[in-house]
Design an enzyme around this catalytic site. Structure first.
Site, PDB file in Angstrom:
ATOM      1  N   HIS A 284      35.408   6.805  29.799  1.00  0.00           N
ATOM      2  CA  HIS A 284      34.067   6.454  29.322  1.00  0.00           C
ATOM      3  C   HIS A 284      33.316   7.709  28.881  1.00  0.00           C
ATOM      4  O   HIS A 284      32.705   7.743  27.810  1.00  0.00           O
ATOM      5  CB  HIS A 284      33.273   5.755  30.440  1.00  0.00           C
ATOM      6  CG  HIS A 284      33.431   4.274  30.465  1.00  0.00           C
ATOM      7  ND1 HIS A 284      34.631   3.659  30.704  1.00  0.00           N
ATOM      8  CD2 HIS A 284      32.521   3.269  30.281  1.00  0.00           C
ATOM      9  CE1 HIS A 284      34.462   2.350  30.676  1.00  0.00           C
ATOM     10  NE2 HIS A 284      33.196   2.082  30.418  1.00  0.00           N
TER      11      HIS A 284
ATOM     12  N   HIS B 195      34.432   6.417  39.716  1.00  0.00           N
ATOM     13  CA  HIS B 195      34.838   7.762  39.349  1.00  0.00           C
ATOM     14  C   HIS B 195      34.287   8.771  40.347  1.00  0.00           C
ATOM     15  O   HIS B 195      33.241   8.552  40.962  1.00  0.00           O
ATOM     16  CB  HIS B 195      34.320   8.131  37.951  1.00  0.00           C
ATOM     17  CG  HIS B 195      35.202   7.670  36.838  1.00  0.00           C
ATOM     18  ND1 HIS B 195      36.477   8.157  36.641  1.00  0.00           N
ATOM     19  CD2 HIS B 195      35.000   6.773  35.838  1.00  0.00           C
ATOM     20  CE1 HIS B 195      37.022   7.572  35.581  1.00  0.00           C
ATOM     21  NE2 HIS B 195      36.150   6.729  35.082  1.00  0.00           N
TER      22      HIS B 195
END
Length: 470
Positions: free
Chosen positions: A365, A413
């Site tokens: 991302h 993450h």
């Protein structure tokens, strides 16, 4: 550098925090330094910290006022003692308009310029130095300087102070989380400012560009390299900023990936702190609600929504070089993310069902957002006057940071994954910009670019509000 090591004492030692506020106020008011330093942002952060620990308001205001008085006093002394050398000093020798603007302001308002200039951004750090250069009487300057500092302190400090006070009361976070949140904000701001400074360093007016040109003129190897670069980019300046960015981010990515690999499957200390901070923030509810929207600008639908108008426009106008390079950037970042994830195989802190077969390093991302919004900022900034070129980069950086932070809020993450993703994205950005400037033979017509950019933003907003998560 462990920022908690010095942020922690600040929250427990009032005099240390007061000293910090005074130093920042002095630097923010100091000639030349005040033009470069993001003093208002740093003052707001320091004042928010003071408000979060309920530090005495009169003491905070007094510290800021004393610092501002000292900063302007030093600027006055510099102007009085070095009046003939100042126009030749960097950066005023590169930006003489800063000094000219201050002199015009002083001629127009006289003694009042010291009072008024305290609150006028473009001339604020210059006026005291100009007053010294113009031989303003010391006693008169000292009186006006002190009065203006007393009026400046509440205006600049109280909003941040009460923001920190309200924030602390409403969030009701633990002491460790508050400290780590301040550390996180400081590191984020420092990273953004460092990137912005390095980008401008190698622009044509920047000292990095001038140093490279000076080296090229003074050495045989430099002249040969410069001629070769000019031959590769005929009719335009060699993209030194892109070359420097590619080299710096490539080296940093290798080093950072090495650090991650040395820890094996274990998270870094910063990863654990970030995870603990966002777990506690998630209990409030609204951080996850905000994250759920900004997370969408970096997924497949978000990237497609933003890029589609540009690709269609370039195809319609037959700007094939721009079209192919954007497609190359998207394909390259997708390939790198896939390969790096499979090679490194770092496990996510939390693995939802839709990410069951996906690894975390680097953050796809983040890297995709850096490539898309970074390239868009570069293309837009290219058509703006030099004084306005920072704004597209700041807007892109804000979008990227919000999206990256949303990945931490979701818990999919580690913080180190985001850093790796940003470095990969910057590598691809710089490489694609170099290739485009080398291959592009056709000048783009930018007559309708605001409409294309506007359509991209509208589609991106529609994606954030209407479409489900990819």
């Amino acid at each position: 550098m462990n920022l908690v090591a010095w942020v922690e004492p600040l929250t427990q030692t009032p005099w240390a925090l007061l000293l910090l506020i005074g130093i920042l106020a002095a630097l923010e008011s100091l000639a030349i330094i005040g033009l470069i330093l993001p003093g208002a942002v740093m003052m707001t952060m320091a004042a928010s910290l003071a408000g979060s620990v309920q530090l005495s308001v009169p003491l905070v205001l007094l510290s800021g006022a004393l610092g501002a008085t000292i900063g302007d006093g030093l600027s006055y002394w510099l102007g009085a003692s070095q009046r003939h050398r100042i126009p030749k000093l960097w950066p005023l020798n590169r930006h003489p308009q800063w000094l000219e603007r201050g002199q015009l302001f002083f001629h127009r308002y006289g003694t009042l310029s010291v009072l008024l200039g305290r609150f006028v951004g473009p001339v604020r750090p210059i006026i005291p130095m100009v007053a010294g250069m113009m031989c303003m009487p010391q006693r008169r300057f000292a009186l006006v300087n002190a009065l203006s500092a007393l009026g400046w302190a509440p205006l600049y400090i109280l909003p941040g102070y009460y923001l920190g006070q309200a924030w602390s009361a409403n969030l009701a976070l633990s002491h460790d989380t508050m400290v780590w949140l301040i550390e996180f904000a400081f590191v984020t701001l420092l990273a953004i400012l460092t990137f912005s400074w390095l980008r401008r360093l190698f622009d044509r007016p920047g000292i990095g560009y001038r140093s490279a040109l000076g080296w090229a003129r003074q050495s045989n190897a430099g002249r040969r390299l410069w001629r070769r670069l000019n031959g590769r980019f005929p009719g335009r300046e060699p993209p030194l900023a892109s070359f420097a960015l590619l080299l710096a981010t490539g080296l940093l990515f290798i080093v950072w990936t090495g650090v991650v690999l040395l820890h094996g499957r274990e998270p870094l200390v910063m990863d654990l702190r970030g995870q603990a901070m966002f777990i506690e923030l998630a209990k409030l509810g609204w951080p996850l609600s905000i994250a759920s929207h900004f997370d969408l600008i970096g997924d497949t639908y978000g990237i497609a929504a933003f890029t589609l108008p540009w690709l269609v426009w370039w195809l319609y106008r037959r700007y094939y070089a721009a079209l192919l390079h954007w497609m190359l950037a998207l394909g390259l970042i997708s390939l790198l993310n896939t390969v790096l994830k499979q090679v490194i195989q770092r496990v996510r802190p939390d693995t939802p069902d839709h990410l069951a077969n996906s690894f975390s390093y680097p953050s796809a991302h983040t890297s995709a957002a850096v490539v898309v919004y970074g390239l868009a900022a570069a293309f837009v900034a290219q058509r703006l006057p030099h004084s306005l070129r920072s704004w597209p980069y700041w807007a892109a950086t804000l979008l990227i940071m919000l999206m990256a932070i949303s990945r931490l809020a979701y818990g999919v993450h580690w913080a180190s994954d985001l850093i790796g993703g940003a470095l990969v994205g910057l590598m691809v950005c710089s490489a694609v910009r170099i290739s485009y400037q080398y291959h592009a033979k056709q000048q783009l017509s930018w007559q309708h670019w605001p409409w294309v950019l506007g359509l991209s933003i509208v589609l991106l907003l529609a994606r954030m509000l209407l479409l489900p998560q990819a």
